[in-house]
Design a protein around this motif. Structure first.
Motif, PDB file in Angstrom:
ATOM      1  N   ILE A  54       0.838  -1.202   0.000  1.00 24.08           N
ATOM      2  CA  ILE A  54       0.000   0.000   0.000  1.00 24.08           C
ATOM      3  C   ILE A  54       0.874   1.254   0.000  1.00 24.08           C
ATOM      4  CG2 ILE A  54      -1.645   1.366   1.359  1.00 24.08           C
ATOM      5  CD1 ILE A  54      -2.774  -1.425   2.320  1.00 24.08           C
ATOM      6  N   LYS A  55       1.884   1.267   0.841  1.00 23.20           N
ATOM      7  CA  LYS A  55       2.780   2.423   0.938  1.00 23.20           C
ATOM      8  C   LYS A  55       3.562   2.660  -0.349  1.00 23.20           C
ATOM      9  CE  LYS A  55       3.587   2.419   5.914  1.00 23.20           C
ATOM     10  NZ  LYS A  55       4.606   2.178   6.960  1.00 23.20           N
ATOM     11  N   SER A  56       3.773   1.606  -1.123  1.00 17.49           N
ATOM     12  CA  SER A  56       4.513   1.747  -2.387  1.00 17.49           C
ATOM     13  C   SER A  56       3.746   2.570  -3.410  1.00 17.49           C
ATOM     14  CB  SER A  56       4.818   0.368  -2.981  1.00 17.49           C
ATOM     15  OG  SER A  56       3.663  -0.182  -3.615  1.00 17.49           O
ATOM     16  N   LYS A  57       2.428   2.641  -3.237  1.00 18.85           N
ATOM     17  CA  LYS A  57       1.526   3.358  -4.151  1.00 18.85           C
ATOM     18  C   LYS A  57       1.545   2.781  -5.568  1.00 18.85           C
ATOM     19  CE  LYS A  57       1.486   7.597  -1.474  1.00 18.85           C
ATOM     20  NZ  LYS A  57       0.235   7.528  -0.798  1.00 18.85           N
ATOM     21  N   LYS A  61       0.125  -3.410  -8.235  1.00 18.26           N
ATOM     22  CA  LYS A  61       0.455  -4.372  -7.175  1.00 18.26           C
ATOM     23  C   LYS A  61      -0.611  -4.351  -6.079  1.00 18.26           C
ATOM     24  CE  LYS A  61       3.325  -7.400  -5.714  1.00 18.26           C
ATOM     25  NZ  LYS A  61       3.429  -8.636  -6.478  1.00 18.26           N
ATOM     26  N   ILE A  62      -1.091  -3.169  -5.734  1.00 18.25           N
ATOM     27  CA  ILE A  62      -2.140  -3.056  -4.717  1.00 18.25           C
ATOM     28  C   ILE A  62      -3.383  -3.815  -5.175  1.00 18.25           C
ATOM     29  CG2 ILE A  62      -3.690  -1.467  -3.506  1.00 18.25           C
ATOM     30  CD1 ILE A  62      -1.372   0.635  -3.716  1.00 18.25           C
ATOM     31  N   LYS A  63      -3.756  -3.636  -6.427  1.00 18.13           N
ATOM     32  CA  LYS A  63      -4.921  -4.343  -6.968  1.00 18.13           C
ATOM     33  C   LYS A  63      -4.700  -5.849  -6.930  1.00 18.13           C
ATOM     34  CE  LYS A  63      -7.992  -4.770 -10.970  1.00 18.13           C
ATOM     35  NZ  LYS A  63      -8.671  -5.826 -10.304  1.00 18.13           N
ATOM     36  N   ASP A  64      -3.509  -6.291  -7.300  1.00 16.94           N
ATOM     37  CA  ASP A  64      -3.196  -7.721  -7.282  1.00 16.94           C
ATOM     38  C   ASP A  64      -3.329  -8.290  -5.869  1.00 16.94           C
ATOM     39  OD1 ASP A  64      -2.389 -10.194  -8.398  1.00 16.94           O
ATOM     40  OD2 ASP A  64      -0.289  -9.778  -7.912  1.00 16.94           O
ATOM     41  N   VAL A  65      -2.815  -7.566  -4.891  1.00 14.23           N
ATOM     42  CA  VAL A  65      -2.887  -8.019  -3.498  1.00 14.23           C
ATOM     43  C   VAL A  65      -4.341  -8.086  -3.030  1.00 14.23           C
ATOM     44  CG1 VAL A  65      -2.372  -7.335  -1.113  1.00 14.23           C
ATOM     45  CG2 VAL A  65      -0.563  -7.315  -2.836  1.00 14.23           C
ATOM     46  N   VAL A 106      -9.070   1.718  -0.766  1.00 10.60           N
ATOM     47  CA  VAL A 106     -10.380   1.076  -0.715  1.00 10.60           C
ATOM     48  C   VAL A 106     -10.905   0.758  -2.118  1.00 10.60           C
ATOM     49  CG1 VAL A 106     -11.787   3.176  -0.618  1.00 10.60           C
ATOM     50  CG2 VAL A 106     -12.606   1.068   0.459  1.00 10.60           C
ATOM     51  N   GLU A 107     -10.565   1.570  -3.098  1.00 10.53           N
ATOM     52  CA  GLU A 107     -11.039   1.331  -4.462  1.00 10.53           C
ATOM     53  C   GLU A 107     -10.507   0.019  -5.044  1.00 10.53           C
ATOM     54  OE1 GLU A 107      -8.892   3.636  -7.744  1.00 10.53           O
ATOM     55  OE2 GLU A 107      -8.360   4.775  -5.942  1.00 10.53           O
ATOM     56  N   PHE A 108      -9.454  -0.520  -4.474  1.00 11.24           N
ATOM     57  CA  PHE A 108      -8.867  -1.765  -4.961  1.00 11.24           C
ATOM     58  C   PHE A 108      -9.429  -2.992  -4.242  1.00 11.24           C
ATOM     59  CE2 PHE A 108      -5.671   1.602  -5.471  1.00 11.24           C
ATOM     60  CZ  PHE A 108      -5.557   1.574  -6.845  1.00 11.24           C
ATOM     61  N   MET A 109     -10.208  -2.758  -3.210  1.00 10.03           N
ATOM     62  CA  MET A 109     -10.762  -3.854  -2.420  1.00 10.03           C
ATOM     63  C   MET A 109     -11.962  -4.473  -3.127  1.00 10.03           C
ATOM     64  SD  MET A 109     -10.543  -2.175   1.378  1.00 10.03           S
ATOM     65  CE  MET A 109     -11.329  -3.565   2.163  1.00 10.03           C
ATOM     66  N   GLY A 110     -12.157  -5.758  -2.894  1.00 10.12           N
ATOM     67  CA  GLY A 110     -13.306  -6.450  -3.442  1.00 10.12           C
ATOM     68  C   GLY A 110     -14.567  -6.165  -2.643  1.00 10.12           C
ATOM     69  N   GLU A 129     -12.771   6.610   7.169  1.00  2.76           N
ATOM     70  CA  GLU A 129     -12.781   7.545   6.040  1.00  2.76           C
ATOM     71  C   GLU A 129     -12.424   6.817   4.741  1.00  2.76           C
ATOM     72  OE1 GLU A 129     -10.591  11.612   4.541  1.00  2.76           O
ATOM     73  OE2 GLU A 129     -10.574  11.147   6.676  1.00  2.76           O
ATOM     74  N   GLY A 130     -13.210   7.075   3.711  1.00  2.00           N
ATOM     75  CA  GLY A 130     -12.978   6.464   2.416  1.00  2.00           C
ATOM     76  C   GLY A 130     -13.769   5.198   2.194  1.00  2.00           C
TER      77      GLY A 130
END
Length: 136
Positions: A54-57, A61-65, A106-110, A129-130
């Motif tokens: 997440i911190k990497s932005k 990768k965030i979506k994959d995780v 949050v937009e990457f979460m299922g 928030e979010g």
């Protein structure tokens, strides 16, 4: 992919995310043997990995995780579903806003992961928030 169970949990994480190996090795070096400690212990280094992703932005990768987290929330055995929700997702919620911002990822979460987090917010009497639309 075979069903992810408590027995193949770490193996599944390592197979999907080879870079998780360093987190797992560091965890084993710090804690030694974790035989019979259970899946809640095994999720700890994965949580560290997820926070660093997440911190990497790196949105890909965030979506994959989070795609994999959603798969485990929906299709893992009972122990895997439980550790992904009460172990990992709640932990991530507790890291907001001091270490990570839910509103960023949050937009990457299922769907099921988001619904679990909303239910946890309701239980706790909070609104992360979010996570919530303005009209909710």
């Amino acid at each position: 992919m075979d069903k992810v169970t408590e027995k193949n949990f770490v193996e599944s994480l390592l197979k999907r995310f080879p870079e998780f190996q360093a987190y797992w090795d560091n965890f084993l070096n710090d804690y030694g043997s974790i035989d019979d400690e259970g899946i809640f212990t095994e999720v700890m280094p994965f949580a560290d990995f997820v926070i660093d992703v997440i911190k990497s932005k790196d949105e890909k990768k965030i979506k994959d995780v989070f795609d994999f987290i959603e798969l485990l929330v929906c299709k893992g055995d009972d122990s895997v579903q439980t550790v992904m929700t009460t172990g990992l997702l709640e932990y991530l919620m507790n890291k907001d806003p001091d270490e990570i911002q839910f509103s960023f990822f949050v937009e990457f979460m299922g769907k099921e992961s988001v619904e679990y987090c909303k239910a946890w917010d309701k239980f706790c009497g909070t609104k992360t928030e979010g996570l919530w639309d303005k009209d909710e």
